[in-house]
Enzyme design. Structure first.
Site, PDB file in Angstrom:
ATOM      1  N   TRP A 135      42.656  46.663  14.368  1.00 50.27           N
ATOM      2  CA  TRP A 135      42.121  46.041  15.256  1.00 50.27           C
ATOM      3  C   TRP A 135      42.863  47.099  16.524  1.00 50.27           C
ATOM      4  CZ3 TRP A 135      46.728  45.316  18.109  1.00 50.27           C
ATOM      5  CH2 TRP A 135      47.346  45.326  17.637  1.00 50.27           C
ATOM      6  N   GLU A 145      38.644  43.737  23.428  1.00 53.81           N
ATOM      7  CA  GLU A 145      39.200  42.628  24.118  1.00 53.81           C
ATOM      8  C   GLU A 145      39.404  43.115  25.838  1.00 53.81           C
ATOM      9  OE1 GLU A 145      43.118  41.702  22.721  1.00 53.81           O
ATOM     10  OE2 GLU A 145      42.549  42.190  20.433  1.00 53.81           O
ATOM     11  N   ASP A 165      49.449  40.340  24.333  1.00 55.08           N
ATOM     12  CA  ASP A 165      49.503  40.221  22.741  1.00 55.08           C
ATOM     13  C   ASP A 165      48.595  38.408  22.184  1.00 55.08           C
ATOM     14  OD1 ASP A 165      51.405  41.563  20.835  1.00 55.08           O
ATOM     15  OD2 ASP A 165      51.082  39.219  19.982  1.00 55.08           O
ATOM     16  N   LYS A 167      49.814  36.807  20.244  1.00 59.10           N
ATOM     17  CA  LYS A 167      50.735  35.603  20.487  1.00 59.10           C
ATOM     18  C   LYS A 167      50.915  35.246  21.904  1.00 59.10           C
ATOM     19  CE  LYS A 167      54.941  38.035  17.055  1.00 59.10           C
ATOM     20  NZ  LYS A 167      54.714  39.758  17.718  1.00 59.10           N
ATOM     21  N   HIS A 230      59.605  47.216  17.839  1.00 64.36           N
ATOM     22  CA  HIS A 230      59.628  46.765  16.745  1.00 64.36           C
ATOM     23  C   HIS A 230      60.310  47.653  15.428  1.00 64.36           C
ATOM     24  CE1 HIS A 230      58.220  42.870  17.006  1.00 64.36           C
ATOM     25  NE2 HIS A 230      59.656  42.077  17.541  1.00 64.36           N
ATOM     26  N   TYR A 231      61.419  47.022  14.757  1.00 60.34           N
ATOM     27  CA  TYR A 231      61.529  48.459  13.800  1.00 60.34           C
ATOM     28  C   TYR A 231      61.880  47.538  12.455  1.00 60.34           C
ATOM     29  CZ  TYR A 231      62.217  52.566  10.472  1.00 60.34           C
ATOM     30  OH  TYR A 231      61.451  53.255   9.635  1.00 60.34           O
ATOM     31  N   SER A 234      54.486  45.067  11.754  1.00 64.13           N
ATOM     32  CA  SER A 234      54.045  45.103  10.821  1.00 64.13           C
ATOM     33  C   SER A 234      52.465  45.831  10.939  1.00 64.13           C
ATOM     34  CB  SER A 234      53.294  44.091  11.205  1.00 64.13           C
ATOM     35  OG  SER A 234      54.458  42.964  11.084  1.00 64.13           O
ATOM     36  N   PHE A 238      52.358  53.705  17.357  1.00 65.01           N
ATOM     37  CA  PHE A 238      53.127  52.968  18.606  1.00 65.01           C
ATOM     38  C   PHE A 238      52.577  52.173  19.373  1.00 65.01           C
ATOM     39  CE2 PHE A 238      56.226  54.403  21.481  1.00 65.01           C
ATOM     40  CZ  PHE A 238      57.153  53.555  21.547  1.00 65.01           C
ATOM     41  N   HIS A 239      53.356  51.144  19.418  1.00 64.12           N
ATOM     42  CA  HIS A 239      53.119  50.652  20.554  1.00 64.12           C
ATOM     43  C   HIS A 239      54.450  49.522  20.934  1.00 64.12           C
ATOM     44  CE1 HIS A 239      53.156  47.904  17.169  1.00 64.12           C
ATOM     45  NE2 HIS A 239      53.556  47.345  17.160  1.00 64.12           N
TER      46      HIS A 239
HETATM   47  P1  M7G Z   1      54.123  44.959  15.009  1.00 60.56           P
HETATM   48  O1  M7G Z   1      55.768  44.924  16.035  1.00 60.56           O
HETATM   49  O2  M7G Z   1      53.595  45.588  14.617  1.00 60.56           O
HETATM   50  O3  M7G Z   1      54.572  43.205  14.265  1.00 60.56           O
HETATM   51  O4  M7G Z   1      53.537  44.186  16.727  1.00 60.56           O
HETATM   52  P2  M7G Z   1      54.284  42.012  14.766  1.00 60.56           P
HETATM   53  O5  M7G Z   1      52.630  41.189  14.447  1.00 60.56           O
HETATM   54  O6  M7G Z   1      55.172  41.609  13.336  1.00 60.56           O
HETATM   55  O7  M7G Z   1      55.213  41.568  15.683  1.00 60.56           O
HETATM   56  C1  M7G Z   1      52.005  43.946  16.683  1.00 60.56           C
HETATM   57  C2  M7G Z   1      51.949  43.042  17.920  1.00 60.56           C
HETATM   58  O8  M7G Z   1      50.402  43.303  18.014  1.00 60.56           O
HETATM   59  C3  M7G Z   1      52.602  42.047  17.813  1.00 60.56           C
HETATM   60  O9  M7G Z   1      52.555  41.391  18.865  1.00 60.56           O
HETATM   61  C4  M7G Z   1      51.200  40.979  17.506  1.00 60.56           C
HETATM   62  O10 M7G Z   1      50.995  39.067  17.874  1.00 60.56           O
HETATM   63  C5  M7G Z   1      49.703  42.043  18.025  1.00 60.56           C
HETATM   64  N1  M7G Z   1      48.489  42.408  17.453  1.00 60.56           N
HETATM   65  C6  M7G Z   1      48.006  41.490  16.205  1.00 60.56           C
HETATM   66  N2  M7G Z   1      46.717  41.986  15.817  1.00 60.56           N
HETATM   67  C7  M7G Z   1      46.577  42.233  15.136  1.00 60.56           C
HETATM   68  C8  M7G Z   1      46.237  41.527  17.964  1.00 60.56           C
HETATM   69  C9  M7G Z   1      45.273  41.992  18.097  1.00 60.56           C
HETATM   70  O11 M7G Z   1      43.732  42.003  17.303  1.00 60.56           O
HETATM   71  N3  M7G Z   1      44.410  42.111  19.215  1.00 60.56           N
HETATM   72  C10 M7G Z   1      45.781  41.895  20.095  1.00 60.56           C
HETATM   73  N4  M7G Z   1      45.810  41.598  21.228  1.00 60.56           N
HETATM   74  N5  M7G Z   1      47.600  41.958  19.864  1.00 60.56           N
HETATM   75  C11 M7G Z   1      47.150  41.883  18.581  1.00 60.56           C
END
Ligand code: M7G
Length: 302
Positions: A135, A145, A165, A167, A230-231, A234, A238-239
């Site tokens: 993704w 997207e 995001d 979310k 985050h650490y 998921s 790096f984001h």
């Molecule tokens: P993370 O800190 O790796 O994990 O953040 P978390 O999901 O436990 O917070 C990844 C971030 O990417 C999260 O805020 C997810 O909601 C967002 N995210 C995940 N996916 C699979 C997608 C996606 O396909 N599109 C978008 N726009 N955001 C995503």
């Protein structure tokens, strides 16, 4: 037909009364699927409030009690897809890792030393970088997207993409949640950040603030954004998470022991000759996270 209509419920993975969310495990076409529902917040734009009262949105009312000047009860709201009742997200087909992430689990505070990182975490990260990051590559390089992208800088070394995001519903500024994904693929987590990255990170943070403010017509300013990482994340590419500072929800994503302010990471790098890999990181880890059994269960303190 929408995949959701094919969802066959098997159990609740988790529910959260404060976030007003519920997450179900089920099957679609015989494969595991996760369906998360979240009640939407109320719109607060003047035009939307005018419409709320003009259209008699409160359609059915049952008073539960009243006392002096106090009256309370329950009601039904007439809603449309412009003013929806809930936001959904669906993961299908869902892997074991996806399911574990949503399952209610016991958490422990652990202190991950540089040795734990080298011996346990780093090898684990290398197993999490294949298909699971599809993704991310789709957004960066395949135009996924694209119509939602807020800002992009296409420099191969310094570039990044700002995208709403998953979310977030993408419109309610009160709950603004944007993800900045860097183009470079050599940084899996903050553990890979070194002093040489300070200028890049500072510049990127400034560009994020300016980019978000411009895109949303200055209705939200750079100093009204909570910018963090985050650490453990998921996803190991790096984001950066960018959230409206006045958004009180999403405790699970913004809690101490999971979220670290990007500015704090940058400032620390000034003092750490060998980068974040050389310090101990303390955070909350769930018992059902793979790293727990891989050895971090021995990293608790007391
Ligand atoms: P993370 O800190 O790796 O994990 O953040 P978390 O999901 O436990 O917070 C990844 C971030 O990417 C999260 O805020 C997810 O909601 C967002 N995210 C995940 N996916 C699979 C997608 C996606 O396909 N599109 C978008 N726009 N955001 C995503």
């Amino acid at each position: 037909m929408s995949l959701i209509r094919e969802f066959q419920y098997s159990k609740i993975l988790t529910s959260n009364a404060q976030e007003k969310t519920v997450t179900f495990l089920g099957k679609i076409k015989g494969e595991d699927a996760i369906l998360k529902l979240e009640k939407t917040p109320f719109a607060t734009e003047t035009s939307e409030i005018d419409a709320f009262f003009a259209k008699n949105t409160i359609s059915d009312i049952k008073e539960l009690a009243s006392n002096d000047v106090y009256h309370w009860g329950v009601s039904l709201l007439e809603q449309t897809l412009q003013n929806p009742t809930c936001k959904y997200s669906l993961v299908y087909p869902a892997t074991e890792t996806h399911i574990a992430k949503f399952e209610t689990a016991a958490y422990h505070m652990i202190s991950e030393t540089p040795e734990h990182y080298q011996n346990v975490v780093k090898p684990y990260i290398s197993t999490m970088q294949g298909d699971r990051l599809k993704w991310v590559r789709n957004i960066l390089f395949e135009g996924a997207e694209a119509e939602r992208v807020v800002y992009r800088n296409d420099d191969r070394e310094k570039g990044f993409v700002l995208v709403p995001d998953m979310k977030w519903d993408g419109t309610t500024l009160d709950t603004l949640y944007i993800c900045a994904i860097v183009l470079r693929e050599d940084i899996a987590s903050i553990r890979d950040l070194k002093r040489e990255h300070v200028n890049w990170l500072n510049g990127m943070q400034d560009e994020i603030k300016a980019g978000v403010a411009k895109y949303y017509g200055n209705k939200i300013k750079g100093d009204e954004l909570r910018i963090f990482v985050h650490y453990q994340p998921s996803y190991y590419h790096f984001h950066i998470h960018i959230v409206n500072i006045s958004h009180p929800g999403l405790a699970s994503t913004m809690s101490v022991g999971r979220a670290v302010l990007l500015q704090d990471v940058i400032d620390q790098l000034e003092y750490l000759e060998d980068g974040i890999a050389s310090r101990t990181l303390t955070y909350a880890l769930a018992e059902n996270h793979k790293l727990w059994d891989l050895g971090l269960k021995y990293a608790t303190r007391g």
